[in-house]
Design a protein around this motif. Structure first.
Motif, PDB file in Angstrom:
ATOM      1  N   TYR A 184      -4.840  -2.521  -5.581  1.00 48.98           N
ATOM      2  CA  TYR A 184      -6.047  -1.720  -5.792  1.00 48.98           C
ATOM      3  C   TYR A 184      -7.203  -2.685  -5.632  1.00 48.98           C
ATOM      4  O   TYR A 184      -7.412  -3.564  -6.463  1.00 48.98           O
ATOM      5  N   VAL A 185      -7.918  -2.555  -4.530  1.00 46.78           N
ATOM      6  CA  VAL A 185      -8.958  -3.525  -4.194  1.00 46.78           C
ATOM      7  C   VAL A 185     -10.322  -2.854  -4.240  1.00 46.78           C
ATOM      8  O   VAL A 185     -10.511  -1.773  -3.682  1.00 46.78           O
ATOM      9  N   LEU A 186     -11.265  -3.517  -4.909  1.00 51.94           N
ATOM     10  CA  LEU A 186     -12.602  -2.970  -5.051  1.00 51.94           C
ATOM     11  C   LEU A 186     -13.510  -3.404  -3.906  1.00 51.94           C
ATOM     12  O   LEU A 186     -13.526  -4.576  -3.525  1.00 51.94           O
ATOM     13  N   LYS A 187     -14.254  -2.442  -3.354  1.00 46.08           N
ATOM     14  CA  LYS A 187     -15.268  -2.752  -2.352  1.00 46.08           C
ATOM     15  C   LYS A 187     -16.558  -3.152  -3.068  1.00 46.08           C
ATOM     16  O   LYS A 187     -16.818  -2.662  -4.166  1.00 46.08           O
ATOM     17  N   PRO A 188     -17.356  -4.016  -2.452  1.00 48.54           N
ATOM     18  CA  PRO A 188     -17.175  -4.644  -1.137  1.00 48.54           C
ATOM     19  C   PRO A 188     -16.160  -5.786  -1.190  1.00 48.54           C
ATOM     20  O   PRO A 188     -15.896  -6.342  -2.260  1.00 48.54           O
ATOM     21  N   ILE A 189     -15.618  -6.123  -0.030  1.00 53.44           N
ATOM     22  CA  ILE A 189     -14.623  -7.187   0.063  1.00 53.44           C
ATOM     23  C   ILE A 189     -14.896  -7.991   1.330  1.00 53.44           C
ATOM     24  O   ILE A 189     -15.311  -7.430   2.351  1.00 53.44           O
ATOM     25  N   THR A 190     -14.683  -9.302   1.261  1.00 50.67           N
ATOM     26  CA  THR A 190     -14.937 -10.157   2.415  1.00 50.67           C
ATOM     27  C   THR A 190     -13.756 -10.099   3.386  1.00 50.67           C
ATOM     28  O   THR A 190     -12.658  -9.653   3.030  1.00 50.67           O
ATOM     29  N   HIS A 191     -14.001 -10.571   4.609  1.00 56.94           N
ATOM     30  CA  HIS A 191     -12.932 -10.648   5.601  1.00 56.94           C
ATOM     31  C   HIS A 191     -11.736 -11.416   5.038  1.00 56.94           C
ATOM     32  O   HIS A 191     -10.604 -10.957   5.100  1.00 56.94           O
ATOM     33  N   ARG A 192     -11.996 -12.604   4.499  1.00 55.86           N
ATOM     34  CA  ARG A 192     -10.918 -13.468   4.027  1.00 55.86           C
ATOM     35  C   ARG A 192     -10.152 -12.831   2.882  1.00 55.86           C
ATOM     36  O   ARG A 192      -8.916 -12.889   2.840  1.00 55.86           O
ATOM     37  N   GLU A 193     -10.861 -12.208   1.947  1.00 56.84           N
ATOM     38  CA  GLU A 193     -10.188 -11.557   0.822  1.00 56.84           C
ATOM     39  C   GLU A 193      -9.290 -10.429   1.318  1.00 56.84           C
ATOM     40  O   GLU A 193      -8.155 -10.279   0.845  1.00 56.84           O
ATOM     41  N   LEU A 194      -9.785  -9.664   2.279  1.00 56.46           N
ATOM     42  CA  LEU A 194      -8.991  -8.567   2.817  1.00 56.46           C
ATOM     43  C   LEU A 194      -7.739  -9.081   3.509  1.00 56.46           C
ATOM     44  O   LEU A 194      -6.632  -8.572   3.285  1.00 56.46           O
ATOM     45  N   TYR A 195      -7.890 -10.094   4.356  1.00 54.86           N
ATOM     46  CA  TYR A 195      -6.727 -10.657   5.053  1.00 54.86           C
ATOM     47  C   TYR A 195      -5.712 -11.215   4.060  1.00 54.86           C
ATOM     48  O   TYR A 195      -4.501 -11.026   4.224  1.00 54.86           O
ATOM     49  N   ASP A 196      -6.195 -11.922   3.032  1.00 54.94           N
ATOM     50  CA  ASP A 196      -5.292 -12.531   2.051  1.00 54.94           C
ATOM     51  C   ASP A 196      -4.479 -11.471   1.318  1.00 54.94           C
ATOM     52  O   ASP A 196      -3.268 -11.633   1.107  1.00 54.94           O
ATOM     53  N   VAL A 197      -5.133 -10.383   0.919  1.00 58.25           N
ATOM     54  CA  VAL A 197      -4.433  -9.321   0.203  1.00 58.25           C
ATOM     55  C   VAL A 197      -3.383  -8.670   1.105  1.00 58.25           C
ATOM     56  O   VAL A 197      -2.235  -8.447   0.688  1.00 58.25           O
ATOM     57  N   ILE A 198      -3.759  -8.370   2.334  1.00 58.85           N
ATOM     58  CA  ILE A 198      -2.829  -7.731   3.266  1.00 58.85           C
ATOM     59  C   ILE A 198      -1.616  -8.627   3.528  1.00 58.85           C
ATOM     60  O   ILE A 198      -0.467  -8.170   3.477  1.00 58.85           O
ATOM     61  N   GLU A 199      -1.866  -9.894   3.811  1.00 58.50           N
ATOM     62  CA  GLU A 199      -0.753 -10.808   4.094  1.00 58.50           C
ATOM     63  C   GLU A 199       0.158 -10.961   2.881  1.00 58.50           C
ATOM     64  O   GLU A 199       1.380 -11.040   3.016  1.00 58.50           O
ATOM     65  N   HIS A 200      -0.433 -10.988   1.697  1.00 57.70           N
ATOM     66  CA  HIS A 200       0.376 -11.109   0.479  1.00 57.70           C
ATOM     67  C   HIS A 200       1.279  -9.889   0.315  1.00 57.70           C
ATOM     68  O   HIS A 200       2.469 -10.022  -0.003  1.00 57.70           O
ATOM     69  N   ILE A 201       0.742  -8.709   0.539  1.00 52.05           N
ATOM     70  CA  ILE A 201       1.530  -7.478   0.422  1.00 52.05           C
ATOM     71  C   ILE A 201       2.682  -7.476   1.423  1.00 52.05           C
ATOM     72  O   ILE A 201       3.832  -7.193   1.065  1.00 52.05           O
ATOM     73  N   LEU A 202       2.390  -7.803   2.677  1.00 49.81           N
ATOM     74  CA  LEU A 202       3.413  -7.775   3.711  1.00 49.81           C
ATOM     75  C   LEU A 202       4.478  -8.844   3.490  1.00 49.81           C
ATOM     76  O   LEU A 202       5.675  -8.612   3.698  1.00 49.81           O
ATOM     77  N   GLN A 203       4.049 -10.026   3.041  1.00 46.68           N
ATOM     78  CA  GLN A 203       5.012 -11.096   2.760  1.00 46.68           C
ATOM     79  C   GLN A 203       5.883 -10.749   1.554  1.00 46.68           C
ATOM     80  O   GLN A 203       7.083 -11.057   1.540  1.00 46.68           O
ATOM     81  N   ARG A 204       5.297 -10.113   0.551  1.00 50.19           N
ATOM     82  CA  ARG A 204       6.081  -9.707  -0.621  1.00 50.19           C
ATOM     83  C   ARG A 204       7.158  -8.715  -0.215  1.00 50.19           C
ATOM     84  O   ARG A 204       8.312  -8.822  -0.647  1.00 50.19           O
ATOM     85  N   ARG A 205       6.804  -7.749   0.610  1.00 48.24           N
ATOM     86  CA  ARG A 205       7.786  -6.771   1.066  1.00 48.24           C
ATOM     87  C   ARG A 205       8.913  -7.440   1.848  1.00 48.24           C
ATOM     88  O   ARG A 205      10.085  -7.086   1.704  1.00 48.24           O
ATOM     89  N   THR A 206       8.574  -8.425   2.662  1.00 47.11           N
ATOM     90  CA  THR A 206       9.586  -9.143   3.431  1.00 47.11           C
ATOM     91  C   THR A 206      10.526  -9.914   2.508  1.00 47.11           C
ATOM     92  O   THR A 206      11.758  -9.879   2.692  1.00 47.11           O
ATOM     93  N   ARG A 207       9.957 -10.602   1.509  1.00 45.45           N
ATOM     94  CA  ARG A 207      10.795 -11.366   0.574  1.00 45.45           C
ATOM     95  C   ARG A 207      11.743 -10.456  -0.195  1.00 45.45           C
ATOM     96  O   ARG A 207      12.936 -10.770  -0.357  1.00 45.45           O
ATOM     97  N   ILE A 208      11.227  -9.332  -0.673  1.00 46.16           N
ATOM     98  CA  ILE A 208      12.072  -8.412  -1.428  1.00 46.16           C
ATOM     99  C   ILE A 208      13.168  -7.844  -0.531  1.00 46.16           C
ATOM    100  O   ILE A 208      14.333  -7.749  -0.928  1.00 46.16           O
ATOM    101  N   ARG A 209      12.805  -7.493   0.707  1.00 40.97           N
ATOM    102  CA  ARG A 209      13.794  -6.945   1.630  1.00 40.97           C
ATOM    103  C   ARG A 209      14.913  -7.945   1.907  1.00 40.97           C
ATOM    104  O   ARG A 209      16.097  -7.585   1.929  1.00 40.97           O
ATOM    105  N   LEU A 210      14.565  -9.202   2.088  1.00 43.57           N
ATOM    106  CA  LEU A 210      15.578 -10.230   2.345  1.00 43.57           C
ATOM    107  C   LEU A 210      16.502 -10.412   1.142  1.00 43.57           C
ATOM    108  O   LEU A 210      17.716 -10.575   1.299  1.00 43.57           O
ATOM    109  N   ASP A 211      15.932 -10.380  -0.071  1.00 41.93           N
ATOM    110  CA  ASP A 211      16.756 -10.488  -1.271  1.00 41.93           C
ATOM    111  C   ASP A 211      17.691  -9.283  -1.401  1.00 41.93           C
ATOM    112  O   ASP A 211      18.854  -9.424  -1.788  1.00 41.93           O
ATOM    113  N   VAL A 212      17.173  -8.110  -1.072  1.00 41.30           N
ATOM    114  CA  VAL A 212      17.995  -6.896  -1.125  1.00 41.30           C
ATOM    115  C   VAL A 212      19.142  -6.987  -0.134  1.00 41.30           C
ATOM    116  O   VAL A 212      20.294  -6.658  -0.461  1.00 41.30           O
ATOM    117  N   GLU A 213      18.862  -7.448   1.068  1.00 46.29           N
ATOM    118  CA  GLU A 213      19.913  -7.590   2.072  1.00 46.29           C
ATOM    119  C   GLU A 213      20.965  -8.600   1.634  1.00 46.29           C
ATOM    120  O   GLU A 213      22.161  -8.387   1.842  1.00 46.29           O
TER     121      GLU A 213
END
Length: 212
Positions: A101-130
């Motif tokens: 849950y991200v509050l606007k306004p948000i900088t480019h870097r903050e947005l990229y960091d949040v997105i990458e963290h979410i996608l990397q977390r999903r990848t880590r969980i998926r690998l552990d599940v597999e």
């Protein structure tokens, strides 16, 4: 290349975030309301949805609920991106559905960091599940591990937002009993979840911590 769907009923806001995301190397899908988002999801499957809350006629709450109750779209991660102040009731309601849950306004870097963290977390969980599936562990335990691994991190994030919103750390701030109690209950629930996750990790013999 990851595909991000941006959902907002303001064409200006959509254009701003589409530009930010494309500069960051993401493919984008622009949608200008909840119904258009749901219609496009019949043919598109983005890696992440950035969803605004304050929309008309279908607001973000209804859009989120319809995404997550549809078996074909419920696994798509959704990040709430809004200027709306978070309430304890919304934190408890959204927590089971969202990735952040991200509050606007948000900088480019903050947005990229949040997105990458979410996608990397999903990848880590998926690998552990597999890994756990390959080892023959019970599917119910694996599902619980995946759910807790995400929800603990998301709920911690929501609690931090609430504490900041209501100045919990400021002894002079006047916080209503109901709000203070709700935040305390969320914190206690997170502690119970963390204890349970630790037990599951030992049972599944997982050595890496997906929250790191």
């Amino acid at each position: 290349m990851y595909t991000i769907m941006v959902v907002d009923d303001s064409s200006f806001i959509v254009d701003v975030f589409v530009t930010m995301l494309e500069r960051g190397g993401y493919r984008t899908i622009a949608t200008y309301g909840g119904q258009e988002c749901l219609d496009l999801l019949k043919t598109e499957k983005p890696d992440l949805i950035l969803l605004d809350i304050m929309m008309e006629p279908m607001d973000g709450r209804e859009t989120l609920e319809r995404i997550k109750t549809n078996p074909k779209t419920r696994d798509i991660p959704v990040m709430m991106l809004t200027a709306k102040q978070l309430t304890p009731e919304e934190a408890q309601e959204y927590g089971i559905y969202i990735e952040d849950y991200v509050l606007k306004p948000i900088t480019h870097r903050e947005l990229y960091d949040v997105i990458e963290h979410i996608l990397q977390r999903r990848t880590r969980i998926r690998l552990d599940v597999e890994t756990a599936k390959a080892a023959g562990f019970d599917q119910r335990i694996i599902d619980e591990y995946a759910r807790l691994s995400k929800s603990i991190e998301v709920n911690n994030r929501l609690v931090n937002i609430l504490e900041s919103t209501y100045n919990i750390s400021d002894s002079k701030a006047r916080v209503g009993d109901e709000i203070a109690r709700a935040i305390k209950n969320m914190t206690m629930n997170i502690s119970f979840q963390e204890e349970r996750l630790g037990q599951i990790r030992e049972e599944l013999q997982l050595t890496s911590d997906p929250s790191q």
